[in-house]
Each structure stands twice: as C-alpha cells, then as structure tokens.
Design a protein around this motif. Structure first.
Motif, PDB file in Angstrom:
ATOM      1  N   LEU A  25     -94.652 -45.227 -80.580  1.00  0.00           N
ATOM      2  CA  LEU A  25     -93.929 -43.970 -80.371  1.00  0.00           C
ATOM      3  C   LEU A  25     -94.521 -43.211 -79.183  1.00  0.00           C
ATOM      4  O   LEU A  25     -93.785 -42.666 -78.348  1.00  0.00           O
ATOM      5  CB  LEU A  25     -93.995 -43.116 -81.641  1.00  0.00           C
ATOM      6  N   GLN A  26     -95.833 -43.208 -79.094  1.00  0.00           N
ATOM      7  CA  GLN A  26     -96.507 -42.543 -77.984  1.00  0.00           C
ATOM      8  C   GLN A  26     -96.164 -43.225 -76.660  1.00  0.00           C
ATOM      9  O   GLN A  26     -95.944 -42.543 -75.641  1.00  0.00           O
ATOM     10  CB  GLN A  26     -98.009 -42.609 -78.209  1.00  0.00           C
ATOM     11  N   ASN A  27     -96.105 -44.550 -76.661  1.00  0.00           N
ATOM     12  CA  ASN A  27     -95.721 -45.307 -75.467  1.00  0.00           C
ATOM     13  C   ASN A  27     -94.318 -44.923 -75.028  1.00  0.00           C
ATOM     14  O   ASN A  27     -94.054 -44.700 -73.846  1.00  0.00           O
ATOM     15  CB  ASN A  27     -95.789 -46.808 -75.761  1.00  0.00           C
ATOM     16  N   ASN A  28     -93.406 -44.834 -75.990  1.00  0.00           N
ATOM     17  CA  ASN A  28     -92.018 -44.474 -75.680  1.00  0.00           C
ATOM     18  C   ASN A  28     -91.922 -43.056 -75.121  1.00  0.00           C
ATOM     19  O   ASN A  28     -91.145 -42.789 -74.200  1.00  0.00           O
ATOM     20  CB  ASN A  28     -91.146 -44.613 -76.927  1.00  0.00           C
ATOM     21  N   MET A  29     -92.727 -42.136 -75.661  1.00  0.00           N
ATOM     22  CA  MET A  29     -92.717 -40.759 -75.156  1.00  0.00           C
ATOM     23  C   MET A  29     -93.238 -40.715 -73.724  1.00  0.00           C
ATOM     24  O   MET A  29     -92.743 -39.940 -72.901  1.00  0.00           O
ATOM     25  CB  MET A  29     -93.589 -39.860 -76.044  1.00  0.00           C
ATOM     26  N   LYS A  30     -94.219 -41.557 -73.439  1.00  0.00           N
ATOM     27  CA  LYS A  30     -94.779 -41.627 -72.080  1.00  0.00           C
ATOM     28  C   LYS A  30     -93.716 -42.127 -71.091  1.00  0.00           C
ATOM     29  O   LYS A  30     -93.601 -41.595 -69.982  1.00  0.00           O
ATOM     30  CB  LYS A  30     -95.978 -42.576 -72.097  1.00  0.00           C
ATOM     31  N   VAL A  31     -92.944 -43.111 -71.502  1.00  0.00           N
ATOM     32  CA  VAL A  31     -91.876 -43.655 -70.661  1.00  0.00           C
ATOM     33  C   VAL A  31     -90.858 -42.565 -70.343  1.00  0.00           C
ATOM     34  O   VAL A  31     -90.445 -42.389 -69.187  1.00  0.00           O
ATOM     35  CB  VAL A  31     -91.190 -44.861 -71.349  1.00  0.00           C
ATOM     36  N   ILE A  32     -90.474 -41.794 -71.361  1.00  0.00           N
ATOM     37  CA  ILE A  32     -89.517 -40.704 -71.167  1.00  0.00           C
ATOM     38  C   ILE A  32     -90.097 -39.666 -70.213  1.00  0.00           C
ATOM     39  O   ILE A  32     -89.408 -39.168 -69.307  1.00  0.00           O
ATOM     40  CB  ILE A  32     -89.160 -40.037 -72.518  1.00  0.00           C
ATOM     41  N   TYR A  33     -91.362 -39.331 -70.391  1.00  0.00           N
ATOM     42  CA  TYR A  33     -92.004 -38.308 -69.557  1.00  0.00           C
ATOM     43  C   TYR A  33     -92.008 -38.723 -68.094  1.00  0.00           C
ATOM     44  O   TYR A  33     -91.656 -37.932 -67.205  1.00  0.00           O
ATOM     45  CB  TYR A  33     -93.434 -38.059 -70.057  1.00  0.00           C
ATOM     46  N   TYR A  34     -92.404 -39.965 -67.812  1.00  0.00           N
ATOM     47  CA  TYR A  34     -92.449 -40.445 -66.421  1.00  0.00           C
ATOM     48  C   TYR A  34     -91.047 -40.463 -65.811  1.00  0.00           C
ATOM     49  O   TYR A  34     -90.851 -40.062 -64.656  1.00  0.00           O
ATOM     50  CB  TYR A  34     -93.057 -41.844 -66.354  1.00  0.00           C
ATOM     51  N   SER A  35     -90.076 -40.941 -66.582  1.00  0.00           N
ATOM     52  CA  SER A  35     -88.695 -41.010 -66.084  1.00  0.00           C
ATOM     53  C   SER A  35     -88.181 -39.615 -65.758  1.00  0.00           C
ATOM     54  O   SER A  35     -87.604 -39.389 -64.682  1.00  0.00           O
ATOM     55  CB  SER A  35     -87.772 -41.641 -67.126  1.00  0.00           C
ATOM     56  N   ARG A  36     -88.389 -38.664 -66.667  1.00  0.00           N
ATOM     57  CA  ARG A  36     -87.872 -37.301 -66.458  1.00  0.00           C
ATOM     58  C   ARG A  36     -88.568 -36.628 -65.277  1.00  0.00           C
ATOM     59  O   ARG A  36     -87.920 -35.921 -64.500  1.00  0.00           O
ATOM     60  CB  ARG A  36     -88.079 -36.448 -67.714  1.00  0.00           C
ATOM     61  N   THR A  37     -89.858 -36.823 -65.136  1.00  0.00           N
ATOM     62  CA  THR A  37     -90.589 -36.193 -64.037  1.00  0.00           C
ATOM     63  C   THR A  37     -90.073 -36.705 -62.695  1.00  0.00           C
ATOM     64  O   THR A  37     -89.812 -35.908 -61.783  1.00  0.00           O
ATOM     65  CB  THR A  37     -92.101 -36.470 -64.167  1.00  0.00           C
ATOM     66  N   PHE A  38     -89.919 -38.024 -62.585  1.00  0.00           N
ATOM     67  CA  PHE A  38     -89.437 -38.602 -61.331  1.00  0.00           C
ATOM     68  C   PHE A  38     -88.031 -38.119 -61.017  1.00  0.00           C
ATOM     69  O   PHE A  38     -87.710 -37.787 -59.866  1.00  0.00           O
ATOM     70  CB  PHE A  38     -89.487 -40.133 -61.406  1.00  0.00           C
ATOM     71  N   MET A  39     -87.174 -38.065 -62.021  1.00  0.00           N
ATOM     72  CA  MET A  39     -85.796 -37.613 -61.788  1.00  0.00           C
ATOM     73  C   MET A  39     -85.735 -36.129 -61.479  1.00  0.00           C
ATOM     74  O   MET A  39     -84.854 -35.680 -60.737  1.00  0.00           O
ATOM     75  CB  MET A  39     -84.911 -37.947 -62.996  1.00  0.00           C
ATOM     76  N   SER A  40     -86.655 -35.339 -62.018  1.00  0.00           N
ATOM     77  CA  SER A  40     -86.714 -33.907 -61.688  1.00  0.00           C
ATOM     78  C   SER A  40     -87.038 -33.726 -60.212  1.00  0.00           C
ATOM     79  O   SER A  40     -86.420 -32.905 -59.528  1.00  0.00           O
ATOM     80  CB  SER A  40     -87.772 -33.188 -62.519  1.00  0.00           C
ATOM     81  N   ILE A  41     -88.006 -34.506 -59.736  1.00  0.00           N
ATOM     82  CA  ILE A  41     -88.393 -34.427 -58.328  1.00  0.00           C
ATOM     83  C   ILE A  41     -87.231 -34.871 -57.441  1.00  0.00           C
ATOM     84  O   ILE A  41     -86.893 -34.191 -56.456  1.00  0.00           O
ATOM     85  CB  ILE A  41     -89.654 -35.286 -58.073  1.00  0.00           C
ATOM     86  N   THR A  42     -86.611 -35.988 -57.803  1.00  0.00           N
ATOM     87  CA  THR A  42     -85.455 -36.485 -57.030  1.00  0.00           C
ATOM     88  C   THR A  42     -84.341 -35.452 -57.015  1.00  0.00           C
ATOM     89  O   THR A  42     -83.747 -35.164 -55.957  1.00  0.00           O
ATOM     90  CB  THR A  42     -84.932 -37.795 -57.650  1.00  0.00           C
TER      91      THR A  42
END
Lengths: 105, 124
Positions: free
Chosen positions: B29-46
C-alpha cells in the motif's frame, strides 16, 4: 521503465521548445505593439504532444501498483511463508503447553 | 442432532464474523501511495509549465490545474485496471491524495520559470 523515461525526457524537451517559441513570439508581439492572446497553433500542438508524453512518463516511470491482498497471486509466496510461521508458532506453543501439563505444573 | 449442528455452525459463522478483519499488505500500500505521489508531482509541474506558456491568469489557472489532476486520476485508475480495491483501501487514495501538495508545485512552475526565462532571453 527505460522507454518511459526517454518519452518523459522527450516530452520535457518539447515543452522547453514550446516555452522558448512562446517567449520569442511574445517578444515579436511587443515590437508590433499587439496584445498576447495565446500562443500560435503550432506551439499549442507542441504543448499537447508534450503533455501526452509527460503523462505517459508520469504513469509508467514511478513503477507498477502492487496488490495489497495477501492471498493474491503475486503475494502468494509471502502469504504462504506467513501461514507457515503461524502454524509453526502455534504448534510450538501447543507442545510447550503439553510438556508443562505432563510435568505437572 | 440437527439442532446441535445448526447451533455449532451458527456459532462458527458469528465467530468468523467477529474475527474477520480485512488484512492489507502495508508495504505494498505504501509503494502504491509513493507511485501516486510521484505521478501527481510530475504532472503538477508539467501542468504549471503549460499554464505559464498559455498565459493563464487567476482563476483559469486553478481550473486548469484541477483539469490536469482529473486526467491524472483517470490515468491512475486505468493503471490500476479499474479495480482500485486490489491496490488501495479506498477510492479517496487514488482521487484525492496528493492534490493539495501538487497545487504548490503547480503554482511555482506556473509563475516562476516562465518569468525568469523571459528575463534571461530578453537580456541576451
């Protein structure tokens, strides 16, 4: 992950080029004393392409989702190890209890 | 005899219901949350960079941010093969988590780099 990373880098490069083009365009508009209403169509297409490349990278590069259910196929080995541990612990406790009873504590 | 077996099976069912607590792999679950966090951060910057290039101001920029986050959420749900409960304990994880944190990154990249690039290019 390698291909996704390269697509992400390409997307970032496209966005950088679009940013540079827009800055040059705005400079030109300033010289012509016109208002900036938006980037030109080719820059808009570049932005769309860059956006799709970036979203592809954002979804593929960070890694895959892992199932959280212990009985799922990918977690099966860990689940069996855990069950083995519980059985072993339970049997050890039962043996200890029987030994205590037979000694007569 | 039948009554005795019925009562024992009902006792077993009520016993099972009392001890039937859903168990999750916290590590996954923690791994999945990390994946979501990285994806959202990158898309926020983009999204911030794109909003800056388009020249969005004020409220329109924030609407654009939520549009980008909605597209990201749809992408994440598709990545989870539309069976969210196999990877997360609730829908809120994949829809809402990381939304406000990403907003700060979005605003930073919406306003700062484009302004700096313009200054740099106009000087050169």
């Amino acid at each position: 992950m390698g291909l996704g990373f390269m697509i992400g880098v390409f997307g970032v490069l496209i966005l950088s080029h679009a940013a540079y083009s827009t800055i040059q365009y705005r400079g030109l508009l300033k010289i012509m004393e016109e208002e900036f209403s938006g980037p030109p169509m080719n820059v808009v297409l570049e932005l769309l392409l860059g956006f799709f490349f970036c979203i592809w990278a954002a979804l593929t590069v960070p890694g895959n989702f892992l199932s959280i259910h212990p009985e799922s196929e990918e977690n099966r080995l860990d689940y069996l190890k855990l069950m083995l541990f519980f059985i072993h612990t339970s049997l050890a406790e039962r043996r200890h209890t029987l030994e205590k009873d037979s000694v007569g504590y | 005899m039948a009554g005795h077996s019925d009562s024992s099976s009902s006792e077993k069912k009520s016993g099972e219901a009392m001890t039937d607590v859903p168990t999750f792999s916290a590590e996954n679950l923690q791994n999945n949350m990390k994946v979501i966090y990285y994806s959202r951060t990158f898309m926020s910057i983009t999204g911030g960079v794109i909003a800056g290039i388009f020249g969005f101001t004020g409220f329109v920029g924030f609407i654009f941010y939520f549009l980008v986050m909605t597209i990201t959420s749809i992408g994440l749900i598709a990545k989870a093969k539309f069976s969210v409960h196999s990877y997360f304990d609730s829908w809120n994880r994949i829809i809402l988590d990381g939304l406000m944190g990403g907003l700060m990154s979005f605003v930073l990249f919406w306003t700062y780099p484009f302004f700096k690039l313009r200054t740099f290019i106009s000087v050169t």
